[in-house]
Design an enzyme around this catalytic site. Structure first.
Site, short mmCIF file in Angstrom:
data_model
loop_
_atom_site.label_atom_id
_atom_site.label_comp_id
_atom_site.label_asym_id
_atom_site.label_seq_id
_atom_site.Cartn_x
_atom_site.Cartn_y
_atom_site.Cartn_z
N GLU A 1 0.87 -1.18 0.00
CA GLU A 1 0.00 0.00 0.00
C GLU A 1 0.90 1.22 0.00
OE1 GLU A 1 -0.95 0.80 4.65
OE2 GLU A 1 -2.07 -0.80 3.68
N TYR B 1 6.55 1.42 -8.68
CA TYR B 1 5.88 0.12 -8.56
C TYR B 1 5.26 -0.33 -9.88
CZ TYR B 1 6.33 1.25 -3.60
OH TYR B 1 6.81 1.60 -2.36
#
Length: 153
Positions: free
Chosen positions: A104, A116
């Site tokens: 997260e 990411y």
């Protein structure tokens, strides 16, 4: 790359304190590098430049990791350290046949989200009002968390 241990965790914890507002306590950090978790730091010329910590959840036919923390020292951000850490993380995950990696990230952390997605993490969900706002205004006291997942091909 070097494993973070109880003998060498201080520099990684210091980086975390520099880059994270309201970060973990030192004891929580120590607990996170103990046991079955994987904690790795990138060291160059004797200086820790960044680190990551993952927690493994293992079922009989399925391995899942949660990326608990990844951080780069502020004076070396945007210089490829995060990329090197992610390359090592994915390489290790593939070698260990990890099926999924979850993480997260603050919705406002565009640089991390871009990193990411470069490593094939896909957005799965948004947790509304999950984090305390970094710069709270009258309108925004909380910030959303973006949940991302990587899956082994």
């Amino acid at each position: 790359m070097q494993t973070i241990t109880l003998d060498n965790y201080h520099a990684a914890f210091a980086i975390m304190c520099q880059v994270q507002q309201n970060t973990w306590s030192e004891q929580t950090f120590i607990d996170s590098i103990s046991g079955a978790n994987t904690a790795v730091q990138l060291v160059q010329a004797g200086q820790v430049l960044g680190f990551y910590i993952v927690m493994a959840v293992q079922a009989p036919r399925f391995i899942e990791w949660s990326l608990l923390e990844i951080a780069v020292t502020p004076d070396r951000q945007q210089q490829g350290i995060g990329t090197a850490l992610m390359q090592e993380l994915i390489k290790r995950a593939q070698a260990q046949q990890v099926d999924e990696i979850w993480l997260e990230v603050r919705q406002s952390n565009a640089a991390a989200r871009h990193l990411y997605t470069r490593f094939d993490f896909a957005q799965i969900e948004v947790r509304k009002d999950y984090y305390p706002a970094l710069n709270p205004s009258q309108d925004e006291q909380r910030e959303h968390a973006v949940i991302l997942r990587w899956m082994r091909c």
